[in-house]
Design an enzyme around this catalytic site. Structure first.
Site, short mmCIF file in Angstrom:
data_model
loop_
_atom_site.label_atom_id
_atom_site.label_comp_id
_atom_site.label_asym_id
_atom_site.label_seq_id
_atom_site.Cartn_x
_atom_site.Cartn_y
_atom_site.Cartn_z
N GLY A 52 0.79 -1.22 0.00
CA GLY A 52 0.00 0.00 0.00
C GLY A 52 0.82 1.27 0.00
N SER A 53 2.00 1.24 -0.62
CA SER A 53 2.86 2.42 -0.76
C SER A 53 3.33 3.00 0.57
CB SER A 53 2.14 3.51 -1.56
OG SER A 53 1.79 3.07 -2.83
N SER A 74 4.68 -6.24 -2.03
CA SER A 74 4.87 -4.87 -2.46
C SER A 74 5.64 -4.08 -1.40
CB SER A 74 3.52 -4.24 -2.80
OG SER A 74 3.67 -3.03 -3.49
#
Length: 289
Positions: A72-73, A143
């Protein structure tokens, strides 16, 4: 890295009957927790985001423990989006913790990595209450969460500073992680200190020689995190003498590569099988020592 590190709610068409308005909600609602013991919102630290959920087989005892870290960055995402991950790994026999962590920009690097270390310390000390063995820990991240997972495990000060005993973490899995890129050129720069130098921060730059085995999974059709990140991490592990497995999963995107952790979506690709093969191999290797 080409675009933002997307959170799972942006999941698009998977080739299954998921509603367009909230596909992750549909996936999680379709995930049965029957036969599992699930405990929500356990606090591993003092911040409101320092919470995790535990998924365990009913009657579990002395099981290896997996900590999952969402993407989620670094500024979004939630453990609540990954019920399907907790269920999937628990069905495979692992006590699975799915964590939240403090978010940028209020909490830039290294706060979210410190949170991962704190969660591992908590699991080391408390996993037995939920059927787990706190001396047999693994970390899996997707991620931005893969950055956190690899950095906390492969960079020695994080674990030692948190009080995690040497050898307690037996392996780490990074799924589509941004391990080596110039964050100053992307919106994710707010997740890092102002004036920070990627050469001093990226996980490729500080790998301890005694790090446990790494599994790097790269999505063959990733349009969000450039696959070169995986190549650079592989080279850094090789240079440090750390055991690793590097696997490109063909046809998978940045999102479908984590969606394929679901037991319902294994037809998308080999993520779940690759993760379980790695975990099972490490467990078998440790048992034979």
């Amino acid at each position: 890295m080409k675009r933002r590190l997307l959170a799972l709610p942006l999941l698009l068409t998977l080739g299954v009957a998921l509603t367009a308005c909230n596909p992750v909600g549909t996936l999680n609602r379709a995930t049965s927790l029957s036969g599992l013991s699930v405990t929500h919102d356990l606090h591993y630290g003092s911040d409101p985001r320092n919470v995790l959920d535990i998924y365990a087989p009913q009657g579990a005892a002395n099981k290896a423990v997996v900590l999952f870290i969402h993407g989620g960055s670094w500024d979004s995402g939630s453990k609540d989006e990954y019920v399907f991950v907790g269920e999937s790994l628990a069905r495979a026999g692992y006590v699975t913790a799915v964590m939240n962590y403090r978010l940028a920009p209020q909490h830039p690097y290294p706060d979210y990595v410190i949170d991962a270390a704190s969660a591992l310390k908590w699991l080391q000390d408390n996993a037995a209450q939920y059927g787990g063995n706190g001396q047999r820990l693994y970390v899996v991240g997707h991620s931005a969460g893969a950055f956190n997972a690899v950095d906390v495990v492969d960079d020695s000060p994080f674990l030692s500073d948190a009080g995690v005993q040497a050898g307690t973490v037996r392996g780490v899995v990074g799924i589509a992680g941004p391990y080596d890129y110039d964050f100053r050129q992307f919106p994710t720069k707010t997740a890092f200190p102002a004036g920070g130098d990627p050469a001093q921060i990226m996980p490729t730059q500080h790998i301890r020689a005694d790090a446990p085995p790494n599994l790097l999974l790269v999505a063959g059709n990733d349009q969000t995190v450039d696959p070169s990140n995986g190549e650079k991490m592989k080279a850094a592990l090789q240079a440090a003498g750390v055991p690793y497995t590097y696997t490109v999963l063909p046809g998978l995107s940045h999102i479908t590569v984590v969606a394929a952790l679901s037991r319902r979506l294994t037809f998308l690709g080999g993520t779940r099988q690759a993760v379980l093969d790695f975990l099972n191999t490490q467990e078998a290797s440790a048992a034979n020592k």
